[in-house]
Design a protein around this motif. Structure first.
Motif, short mmCIF file in Angstrom:
data_model
loop_
_atom_site.label_atom_id
_atom_site.label_comp_id
_atom_site.label_asym_id
_atom_site.label_seq_id
_atom_site.Cartn_x
_atom_site.Cartn_y
_atom_site.Cartn_z
N ASN A 21 0.99 -1.29 0.15
CA ASN A 21 -0.11 -0.20 0.39
C ASN A 21 0.82 1.30 0.05
N SER A 22 1.04 1.91 -1.18
CA SER A 22 1.64 3.31 -1.28
C SER A 22 1.34 4.01 -0.44
N ARG A 23 0.45 4.25 0.49
CA ARG A 23 -0.37 5.83 0.80
C ARG A 23 0.43 5.15 2.39
N SER A 24 0.15 3.38 2.88
CA SER A 24 1.14 3.63 3.84
C SER A 24 2.21 3.26 4.36
N VAL A 25 3.54 3.49 3.37
CA VAL A 25 4.84 3.27 3.17
C VAL A 25 4.75 5.11 2.54
N ARG A 26 4.45 5.12 1.55
CA ARG A 26 5.35 6.85 1.51
C ARG A 26 3.90 7.05 0.03
N ARG A 27 3.69 8.58 -0.27
CA ARG A 27 2.44 8.44 -1.02
C ARG A 27 2.99 8.56 -2.61
N ARG A 28 3.55 7.25 -3.14
CA ARG A 28 4.12 7.68 -4.28
C ARG A 28 3.76 6.47 -5.46
N ARG A 29 3.80 7.21 -7.23
CA ARG A 29 2.60 6.72 -7.98
C ARG A 29 3.63 5.12 -7.96
N ILE A 30 2.84 4.02 -8.08
CA ILE A 30 3.32 2.96 -8.28
C ILE A 30 3.65 1.95 -9.67
N VAL A 31 4.90 2.32 -10.63
CA VAL A 31 5.14 2.09 -12.03
C VAL A 31 5.21 0.29 -12.09
N THR A 32 4.64 0.54 -13.33
CA THR A 32 4.87 -0.98 -14.09
C THR A 32 5.89 -1.11 -14.99
N VAL A 33 5.58 -2.31 -15.58
CA VAL A 33 6.77 -3.01 -16.50
C VAL A 33 7.33 -1.89 -17.23
N TRP A 34 8.58 -1.64 -17.72
CA TRP A 34 8.52 -1.07 -18.82
C TRP A 34 9.19 -0.62 -20.28
N PRO A 35 8.99 -0.74 -21.08
CA PRO A 35 9.62 -1.12 -22.43
C PRO A 35 11.11 -0.89 -22.36
N GLY A 36 11.63 -0.57 -23.72
CA GLY A 36 12.77 -0.97 -23.62
C GLY A 36 13.40 0.79 -23.40
N ASP A 53 21.05 12.58 -6.55
CA ASP A 53 19.50 12.72 -7.09
C ASP A 53 18.73 12.68 -6.41
N ARG A 54 18.30 13.28 -5.23
CA ARG A 54 17.56 12.53 -4.67
C ARG A 54 15.72 11.75 -5.20
N ALA A 55 15.36 13.22 -6.38
CA ALA A 55 14.66 12.97 -6.54
C ALA A 55 14.46 11.93 -8.01
N ALA A 56 15.11 11.11 -8.01
CA ALA A 56 15.81 10.15 -8.95
C ALA A 56 15.67 8.28 -8.18
N PHE A 57 16.49 9.14 -7.30
CA PHE A 57 15.81 7.56 -6.04
C PHE A 57 15.10 7.28 -5.81
N GLY A 58 13.83 8.91 -6.26
CA GLY A 58 12.59 8.50 -5.27
C GLY A 58 11.65 7.76 -6.87
N ARG A 59 12.03 8.48 -7.95
CA ARG A 59 11.73 7.64 -8.87
C ARG A 59 11.80 6.03 -9.13
N LEU A 60 13.15 5.73 -8.67
CA LEU A 60 13.09 4.18 -8.39
C LEU A 60 12.40 3.53 -7.70
N TYR A 61 12.22 4.26 -6.60
CA TYR A 61 11.32 3.22 -5.38
C TYR A 61 10.17 3.37 -5.38
N ASP A 62 9.42 4.73 -6.92
CA ASP A 62 8.47 3.99 -7.89
C ASP A 62 8.15 2.91 -8.50
N ARG A 63 9.41 1.85 -8.80
CA ARG A 63 9.70 1.12 -10.02
C ARG A 63 9.52 0.12 -8.75
N TYR A 64 9.90 -0.14 -7.88
CA TYR A 64 10.70 -1.22 -7.02
C TYR A 64 9.97 -0.99 -5.92
N ALA A 65 9.28 -0.30 -5.14
CA ALA A 65 8.59 -1.13 -3.87
C ALA A 65 7.71 -2.17 -3.87
N ARG A 66 7.13 -2.93 -4.79
CA ARG A 66 6.18 -3.43 -4.96
C ARG A 66 7.24 -4.53 -4.93
#
Length: 221
Positions: A21-36, A53-66
């Protein structure tokens, strides 16, 4: 729903109480699998995160939290998972400079997650839980959710008792809702191994749940 009847249509509803639950851990959008093209974007994100770059790391969090949540859920008590997700990402942030192959970020993060789960059992000290009184509304809500949570907990325990090659991909698929290709892309495993382990694991899970249901309904002598 019968425990032996678990299917792709019902799986995420069954495991709802344990899903990330992204809301219970961090308010971020969960990103699905990516194309090339997004794989190349990820390379840039990892490189930027290594440069601070902390914002870039936040995007990585989005991709890998699940993925991190699912790997932990396959190994540690469910109530501990959300806190450990945060610890894993903090550890990864501190160690990011040591990552040699940027393209292996997912597999590297998965290894950190598994190691943190192992550390949990080495360091965990039983503590006394303080039980606070509940008001009437809270008690009623808990009662309404109890049956669903118990069913999910039963199935989850069966999954967690399966051989390790099946346990992790099944939880990533059934609990976290990740597809087979997404699991392979996130964890660094091959598509073939993920597909085989999901197929065999699902077959074994149905057999175990069928045995459990049969034992539950057999009359006592």
């Amino acid at each position: 729903m019968r425990l032996s009847n678990i299917s792709s249509k019902a799986e995420r509803n069954v495991f709802g109480p344990f899903a990330f639950n992204s809301r219970s851990v961090r308010r971020r959008r969960i990103v699905t699998v990516w194309p090339g093209t997004e794989a190349r974007e990820e390379h840039a994100l990892v490189h930027a995160a290594r440069e601070g770059d902390r914002a870039a790391f936040g995007r990585l969090y989005d991709r890998y939290a699940r993925m991190v949540h699912g790997i932990l859920l396959a190994r540690v008590p469910p109530p501990e998972v959300d806190d450990l997700v945060q610890e894993v990402f903090l550890s990864a942030l501190r160690q990011l400079h040591a990552l040699r192959e940027i393209s292996r970020f997912g597999a590297w993060l998965a290894t950190i997650t598994r190691n943190r789960a192992n550390d949990y059992f080495r360091r965990a000290i039983p503590d006394k839980k303080v039980t606070l009184p509940m008001d009437e509304n809270e008690a009623e809500n808990r009662s309404n959710d109890q049956a669903a949570e118990e069913q999910a907990a039963i199935i989850l325990e069966v999954v967690r008792a399966l051989p390790e090659p099946y346990r992790e991909p099944l939880i990533l698929r059934l609990v976290e809702g990740m597809t087979g290709p997404e699991i392979a892309a996130r964890t660094g495993l091959t598509h073939g191994s993920v597909r085989v382990n999901l197929c065999r694991g699902m077959q074994l899970l149905r057999e175990k749940l069928g045995e459990s249901a049969k034992a539950h309904h057999e009359p006592e002598e």
